[in-house]
Motif scaffolding. Sequence first.
Motif, PDB file in Angstrom:
ATOM      1  N   GLU A   1       0.812  -1.215   0.000  1.00  0.00           N
ATOM      2  CA  GLU A   1       0.000   0.000   0.000  1.00  0.00           C
ATOM      3  C   GLU A   1       0.843   1.261   0.000  1.00  0.00           C
ATOM      4  O   GLU A   1       0.600   2.192  -0.769  1.00  0.00           O
ATOM      5  CB  GLU A   1      -0.923   0.000   1.213  1.00  0.00           C
ATOM      6  N   VAL A   2       1.806   1.279   0.871  1.00  0.00           N
ATOM      7  CA  VAL A   2       2.648   2.474   0.962  1.00  0.00           C
ATOM      8  C   VAL A   2       3.485   2.636  -0.310  1.00  0.00           C
ATOM      9  O   VAL A   2       3.635   3.742  -0.842  1.00  0.00           O
ATOM     10  CB  VAL A   2       3.543   2.425   2.215  1.00  0.00           C
ATOM     11  N   ALA A   3       3.979   1.524  -0.815  1.00  0.00           N
ATOM     12  CA  ALA A   3       4.800   1.604  -2.027  1.00  0.00           C
ATOM     13  C   ALA A   3       3.981   2.162  -3.191  1.00  0.00           C
ATOM     14  O   ALA A   3       4.453   3.018  -3.953  1.00  0.00           O
ATOM     15  CB  ALA A   3       5.358   0.232  -2.385  1.00  0.00           C
ATOM     16  N   GLN A   4       2.769   1.696  -3.309  1.00  0.00           N
ATOM     17  CA  GLN A   4       1.929   2.175  -4.413  1.00  0.00           C
ATOM     18  C   GLN A   4       1.561   3.641  -4.240  1.00  0.00           C
ATOM     19  O   GLN A   4       1.553   4.418  -5.202  1.00  0.00           O
ATOM     20  CB  GLN A   4       0.683   1.312  -4.536  1.00  0.00           C
ATOM     21  N   ALA A   5       1.266   4.003  -3.018  1.00  0.00           N
ATOM     22  CA  ALA A   5       0.905   5.404  -2.773  1.00  0.00           C
ATOM     23  C   ALA A   5       2.090   6.328  -3.057  1.00  0.00           C
ATOM     24  O   ALA A   5       1.938   7.399  -3.662  1.00  0.00           O
ATOM     25  CB  ALA A   5       0.435   5.576  -1.329  1.00  0.00           C
ATOM     26  N   ILE A   6       3.242   5.918  -2.630  1.00  0.00           N
ATOM     27  CA  ILE A   6       4.440   6.745  -2.862  1.00  0.00           C
ATOM     28  C   ILE A   6       4.742   6.829  -4.357  1.00  0.00           C
ATOM     29  O   ILE A   6       5.104   7.882  -4.876  1.00  0.00           O
ATOM     30  CB  ILE A   6       5.648   6.186  -2.065  1.00  0.00           C
ATOM     31  N   GLU A   7       4.524   5.736  -5.043  1.00  0.00           N
ATOM     32  CA  GLU A   7       4.748   5.735  -6.485  1.00  0.00           C
ATOM     33  C   GLU A   7       3.759   6.673  -7.189  1.00  0.00           C
ATOM     34  O   GLU A   7       4.128   7.451  -8.067  1.00  0.00           O
ATOM     35  CB  GLU A   7       4.601   4.297  -7.016  1.00  0.00           C
ATOM     36  N   GLU A   8       2.504   6.592  -6.793  1.00  0.00           N
ATOM     37  CA  GLU A   8       1.498   7.451  -7.429  1.00  0.00           C
ATOM     38  C   GLU A   8       1.814   8.916  -7.243  1.00  0.00           C
ATOM     39  O   GLU A   8       1.661   9.732  -8.141  1.00  0.00           O
ATOM     40  CB  GLU A   8       0.113   7.176  -6.825  1.00  0.00           C
ATOM     41  N   LYS A   9       2.252   9.239  -6.056  1.00  0.00           N
ATOM     42  CA  LYS A   9       2.559  10.647  -5.763  1.00  0.00           C
ATOM     43  C   LYS A   9       3.952  11.041  -6.232  1.00  0.00           C
ATOM     44  O   LYS A   9       4.307  12.219  -6.148  1.00  0.00           O
ATOM     45  CB  LYS A   9       2.467  10.901  -4.258  1.00  0.00           C
ATOM     46  N   GLN A  10       4.711  10.067  -6.654  1.00  0.00           N
ATOM     47  CA  GLN A  10       6.109  10.339  -7.037  1.00  0.00           C
ATOM     48  C   GLN A  10       6.800  11.140  -5.930  1.00  0.00           C
ATOM     49  O   GLN A  10       7.374  12.207  -6.162  1.00  0.00           O
ATOM     50  CB  GLN A  10       6.164  11.098  -8.362  1.00  0.00           C
ATOM     51  N   THR A  11       6.695  10.596  -4.745  1.00  0.00           N
ATOM     52  CA  THR A  11       7.208  11.335  -3.614  1.00  0.00           C
ATOM     53  C   THR A  11       8.238  10.503  -2.853  1.00  0.00           C
ATOM     54  O   THR A  11       8.710   9.477  -3.341  1.00  0.00           O
ATOM     55  CB  THR A  11       6.028  11.771  -2.703  1.00  0.00           C
ATOM     56  N   THR A  12       8.600  10.982  -1.698  1.00  0.00           N
ATOM     57  CA  THR A  12       9.584  10.276  -0.877  1.00  0.00           C
ATOM     58  C   THR A  12       8.918   9.771   0.395  1.00  0.00           C
ATOM     59  O   THR A  12       7.822  10.215   0.755  1.00  0.00           O
ATOM     60  CB  THR A  12      10.710  11.235  -0.445  1.00  0.00           C
ATOM     61  N   MET A  13       9.583   8.907   1.082  1.00  0.00           N
ATOM     62  CA  MET A  13       9.060   8.428   2.359  1.00  0.00           C
ATOM     63  C   MET A  13       8.909   9.580   3.344  1.00  0.00           C
ATOM     64  O   MET A  13       7.941   9.650   4.096  1.00  0.00           O
ATOM     65  CB  MET A  13      10.047   7.411   2.941  1.00  0.00           C
ATOM     66  N   GLU A  14       9.884  10.456   3.351  1.00  0.00           N
ATOM     67  CA  GLU A  14       9.829  11.588   4.284  1.00  0.00           C
ATOM     68  C   GLU A  14       8.569  12.420   4.036  1.00  0.00           C
ATOM     69  O   GLU A  14       7.847  12.768   4.966  1.00  0.00           O
ATOM     70  CB  GLU A  14      11.073  12.488   4.130  1.00  0.00           C
TER      71      GLU A  14
END
Length: 312
Positions: free
Chosen positions: A287-300
């Motif tokens: 879930e987190v990986a997909q969300a971060i990918e969609e937003k093209q963002t970083t963990m921080e």
Amino acid sequence: MKKVRNPVKSHFLLISTALLLVTGCSSAAAPPQSEAPTQSDAPASTEKNEPGQKSQPSNSTETAPKPTEGQAPVKTPPKSSAEPQKPAASTIPEEQKPSGKPSDSVQIPDLDLEVVAEPQSVTVLVNKQRQLPDNYQPTDLVFPNVPYLLPAKSEKRQMRKEAAEALEKLFAAAKADGVALAGVSAYRPHAYQKALFNRYVQQDGLEKARTYSAVPGTSEHETGLAIDVSGADGKCAATSCFAGTKEAKWLADHAHEYGFIIRYPEGKDAITGYIYEPWHLRYVGNEVAQAIEEKQTTMEEYFGIAPVSSEQ
Ligand SMILES: [Zn+2]
């Protein structure tokens, strides 16, 4: 906890293990080149936090934005291939393996880093400001059944079980797409990182050592959730020339489908504290990986954690 005062009793044998210990991955031990990480080595925030205590920003994944549940993997356009930047490790460091024998090592000063509260969480966020508890050791390490550039029994092959299973799926999918991958380095024991860092401090002093090597407890490789990956031929393993390869492109396109992110994306070094590392995969769950990918963002950014640079 955050104190890393214990002198690491170590004596180092010079072993040129070349690729095995390629840790140009800046969360690891890059060669002592000042241009490796772009991050400044300014001292960390002086704000003191008690270990295990929540502090701002929160360590807890509970307070993190809740990703949408049950989303199907979303395929997004590939991230732009990076021009090879300054080499993170244009030369392979000659690693020296701590042997565990005593030596008159220096003491690493207390850097007053924040200690993460939930080191066992698969979404634990460690960076140059946020450290694992002293001597943290994952309890569910296994050997992923994938090709490595490491010897068969190297402990650096290990990953936590959930991440290892996901990695096997990722490698299998890549292979099916005609992309042969190999693991370069995954788990790094805390004691090892400590000894390594200690050696660098002795060699170059704390300030300089921090520019190219992770302070013990701040390397993602200590979580058992990170792995450096290269093509099966080992070319460009954990170095900037990996950017733009078909393996790097495949990982950028598909890692999130297996719960991994490219933890240090291009152009985000002011936030993550590290230059672009297309080879460094971090398991965070689907879930987190997909969300971060969609937003093209970083963990921080995703977890609302302050950029590393802003705290310096
Ligand atoms: Zn790495």
